[in-house]
Motif scaffolding. Sequence first.
Motif, short mmCIF file in Angstrom:
data_model
loop_
_atom_site.label_atom_id
_atom_site.label_comp_id
_atom_site.label_asym_id
_atom_site.label_seq_id
_atom_site.Cartn_x
_atom_site.Cartn_y
_atom_site.Cartn_z
N UNK A 111 0.91 -1.21 -0.02
CA UNK A 111 -0.29 -0.23 -0.32
C UNK A 111 0.90 1.19 -0.23
N UNK A 112 1.70 0.75 0.43
CA UNK A 112 2.76 1.97 0.73
C UNK A 112 3.20 3.50 -0.20
N UNK A 113 4.21 1.47 -0.65
CA UNK A 113 4.46 1.90 -2.01
C UNK A 113 3.66 2.32 -3.45
N UNK A 114 2.07 1.63 -3.04
CA UNK A 114 1.65 2.28 -4.67
C UNK A 114 1.30 3.44 -4.47
N UNK A 115 0.90 4.15 -2.79
CA UNK A 115 0.36 5.80 -2.55
C UNK A 115 1.99 6.43 -3.13
N UNK A 116 2.86 6.38 -3.18
CA UNK A 116 3.98 6.64 -3.08
C UNK A 116 4.12 6.42 -5.02
N UNK A 117 3.84 5.75 -5.74
CA UNK A 117 3.98 5.83 -6.97
C UNK A 117 2.93 6.69 -7.80
N UNK A 118 1.66 6.09 -6.72
CA UNK A 118 0.60 7.61 -7.65
C UNK A 118 0.86 8.96 -7.49
N UNK A 119 1.77 8.95 -6.30
CA UNK A 119 2.10 11.32 -5.88
C UNK A 119 2.78 10.81 -6.78
N UNK A 120 3.65 10.09 -6.75
CA UNK A 120 4.90 10.43 -8.18
C UNK A 120 4.20 10.69 -9.73
N UNK A 121 3.91 9.62 -10.07
CA UNK A 121 2.95 9.98 -11.24
C UNK A 121 1.93 11.55 -10.88
N UNK A 122 1.17 11.46 -10.67
CA UNK A 122 0.30 12.34 -10.13
C UNK A 122 0.68 14.34 -10.09
N UNK A 123 2.20 14.12 -9.34
CA UNK A 123 2.94 14.96 -9.03
C UNK A 123 4.18 15.85 -9.87
N UNK A 124 3.85 14.65 -10.14
CA UNK A 124 5.94 14.16 -11.21
C UNK A 124 7.72 14.79 -9.10
N UNK A 125 6.85 14.71 -8.37
CA UNK A 125 7.75 14.55 -6.81
C UNK A 125 7.94 13.64 -6.37
N UNK A 126 9.43 12.58 -6.29
CA UNK A 126 9.84 11.46 -5.58
C UNK A 126 9.41 11.72 -4.20
N UNK A 127 9.01 10.97 -3.26
CA UNK A 127 8.62 11.30 -2.03
C UNK A 127 10.68 10.31 -1.35
N UNK A 128 10.70 11.24 -0.45
CA UNK A 128 12.04 11.10 0.98
C UNK A 128 11.28 10.08 1.73
N UNK A 129 12.21 9.14 2.63
CA UNK A 129 11.93 8.94 3.91
C UNK A 129 12.96 9.35 4.64
N UNK A 130 12.41 9.57 5.62
CA UNK A 130 13.06 10.85 6.62
C UNK A 130 12.56 9.68 7.96
N UNK A 131 14.09 9.43 8.70
CA UNK A 131 14.06 9.03 9.84
C UNK A 131 14.36 9.77 10.91
N UNK A 132 13.40 10.18 12.10
CA UNK A 132 13.89 10.96 12.69
C UNK A 132 14.30 10.26 14.46
N UNK A 133 15.67 10.70 15.18
CA UNK A 133 15.02 10.14 16.25
C UNK A 133 15.20 9.00 16.82
N UNK A 134 16.15 8.18 15.85
CA UNK A 134 15.80 6.45 15.98
C UNK A 134 16.87 6.62 17.43
N UNK A 135 16.34 5.71 18.53
CA UNK A 135 17.15 5.94 19.18
C UNK A 135 17.76 3.65 19.68
N UNK A 136 17.39 2.90 18.92
CA UNK A 136 18.28 1.46 18.84
C UNK A 136 19.55 1.83 19.62
N UNK A 137 20.17 1.08 20.06
CA UNK A 137 21.64 0.37 20.41
C UNK A 137 22.33 1.09 19.48
#
Length: 154
Positions: A111-137
């Motif tokens: 679902x996430x990939x499909x929605x990203x593809x729809x967004x890219x198709x409609x807007x021409x903008x590529x989505x980025x993934x941002x990981x903020x404050x990851x507290x893993x060891x």
Amino acid sequence: MRVQKDLTVPRHPEIFVVGDTASLDQDGKPLPGVAQVAIQQGRYAGKLIRKRLAGKAASRPFSYFDKGNMAVVGKGYAVLETGKVKISGLLAWFVWAAVHLQFLATSSLRLAVFLQWVWTYLTGQRGDRLIVEHYGPRAKQATGGTAHALMAGR
């Protein structure tokens, strides 16, 4: 690396090599170094290892089944060849998308990939993934605890 018909290294039946690292001929031609071959080799090797651990007889040698080729050529345009079927255009693009979504691990990822593809198709903008404050060891060890954001996806 040259491998035997069961995808093992010559004189080392305990070592399997699959994917584009494995060099194996079928019908007098080398198998291509593409994902389709690697997926089939991985499944074969996994089943053979399971049989060996269970003490069962070895399987038939690996045999690649060519399911065809697909490629995206542009926005909403792809080409597809499988057997005698050859199509191109929007229909081939939908088939390409459906096949690729099917191979993703979970329905939420599909679902996430499909929605990203729809967004890219409609807007021409590529989505980025941002990981903020990851507290893993591991993140704290790798960065000394100083990195707070990582960019990925481009």
